[in-house]
Write an enzyme that holds these catalytic residues in place. Sequence first.
Site, PDB file in Angstrom:
ATOM      1  N   SER A 213       0.818  -1.207   0.000  1.00 52.92           N
ATOM      2  CA  SER A 213       0.000   0.000   0.000  1.00 52.92           C
ATOM      3  C   SER A 213       0.859   1.269   0.000  1.00 52.92           C
ATOM      4  O   SER A 213       2.088   1.219   0.090  1.00 52.92           O
ATOM      5  CB  SER A 213      -0.931   0.005   1.212  1.00 52.92           C
ATOM      6  OG  SER A 213      -1.807  -1.099   1.176  1.00 52.92           O
ATOM      7  N   HIS A 214       0.182   2.412  -0.076  1.00 50.83           N
ATOM      8  CA  HIS A 214       0.838   3.715  -0.147  1.00 50.83           C
ATOM      9  C   HIS A 214       1.672   3.996   1.092  1.00 50.83           C
ATOM     10  O   HIS A 214       1.328   3.611   2.205  1.00 50.83           O
ATOM     11  CB  HIS A 214      -0.207   4.832  -0.332  1.00 50.83           C
ATOM     12  CG  HIS A 214      -1.204   4.915   0.778  1.00 50.83           C
ATOM     13  ND1 HIS A 214      -2.325   4.114   0.834  1.00 50.83           N
ATOM     14  CD2 HIS A 214      -1.243   5.690   1.885  1.00 50.83           C
ATOM     15  CE1 HIS A 214      -3.006   4.404   1.914  1.00 50.83           C
ATOM     16  NE2 HIS A 214      -2.372   5.356   2.583  1.00 50.83           N
ATOM     17  N   ASN A 215       2.795   4.683   0.850  1.00 53.20           N
ATOM     18  CA  ASN A 215       3.688   5.184   1.905  1.00 53.20           C
ATOM     19  C   ASN A 215       4.431   4.093   2.658  1.00 53.20           C
ATOM     20  O   ASN A 215       5.044   4.388   3.693  1.00 53.20           O
ATOM     21  CB  ASN A 215       2.948   6.060   2.920  1.00 53.20           C
ATOM     22  CG  ASN A 215       2.344   7.300   2.300  1.00 53.20           C
ATOM     23  OD1 ASN A 215       2.675   7.668   1.182  1.00 53.20           O
ATOM     24  ND2 ASN A 215       1.454   7.944   3.029  1.00 53.20           N
ATOM     25  N   SER A 233       1.586   2.903   5.055  1.00 54.67           N
ATOM     26  CA  SER A 233       2.559   3.489   5.990  1.00 54.67           C
ATOM     27  C   SER A 233       3.175   2.466   6.932  1.00 54.67           C
ATOM     28  O   SER A 233       3.500   2.783   8.073  1.00 54.67           O
ATOM     29  CB  SER A 233       1.903   4.618   6.800  1.00 54.67           C
ATOM     30  OG  SER A 233       1.408   5.626   5.947  1.00 54.67           O
TER      31      SER A 233
END
Length: 271
Positions: A213-215, A233
Amino acid sequence: MSKSLLQPVRASQLSRRLGLEMLGADREIRELCGIDALSGQGLSFMRDRCPQGGCSGTVFSAQPPESDAMTVLRADKPRLAFIQAQHLLQASPGFAEDTSPPEIHPTARIGRYAVIENGVRIGEGTRIGSMAVIKTGTRIGRFCEIKSGAVIGESGFGPERDADNRPLMMIHFGGVIIGDHVAVGSLSTVCRGALGDTVIADHVKIDDHCHISHNCRIEEGAMITACVEISGSVRIGRNAWLSPGCALVQKISIGDDAFLGIGAVVTRGVG
């Protein structure tokens, strides 16, 4: 990372369009960015307080300005207000897009029907499989293998519910940075960062059917086996091993050399 507007807007214009109170000077806004990268002409959101060292620019916040260098658009839900602003600004005046052609090393091999968008960089000896998709804002290092059907750099999943309880998706402006000697398996996805970058360090190996996923930040030498889902994250430490079918909740850290067993559901950090 920031996202530039095609034309500047005033903080007062945005406050009127969103029906929010403006506190502080009426600043010009030229870009959207994360709070850590906020500049005098930037726009971001703040859940609590600015990072150490203070902020300058315009923020959505429930708190009053911390200094004369800051303009606050007061919102009970700053992240939601920021997402609403993203959609308003995308409609008008719009965001600048990267129109530079992809930089592909002459020794890289690109498979049949692969899609390589503008602004992508692909390093020496890297192989991109057939029907893989590499989106704008992605940098891939040397001697990597991106297998068939992998998708690198699409937006992640970042909704916020509005006053009518309808989910509104955050527009992700970040990128993906992939180091050297990295493998990404078939039909796996690595999402772009929301406002910063998703980072895959050197020698990381990602199996088929995985979702990053993102980050997220995956440190050097980590092994991500089949069907692993890593939420936003998350940090995965050096040489960690994630067995098939693991699922990790967002914003946790997995330590160096950690071992997660088959089907583990991880809801807190692992040392």
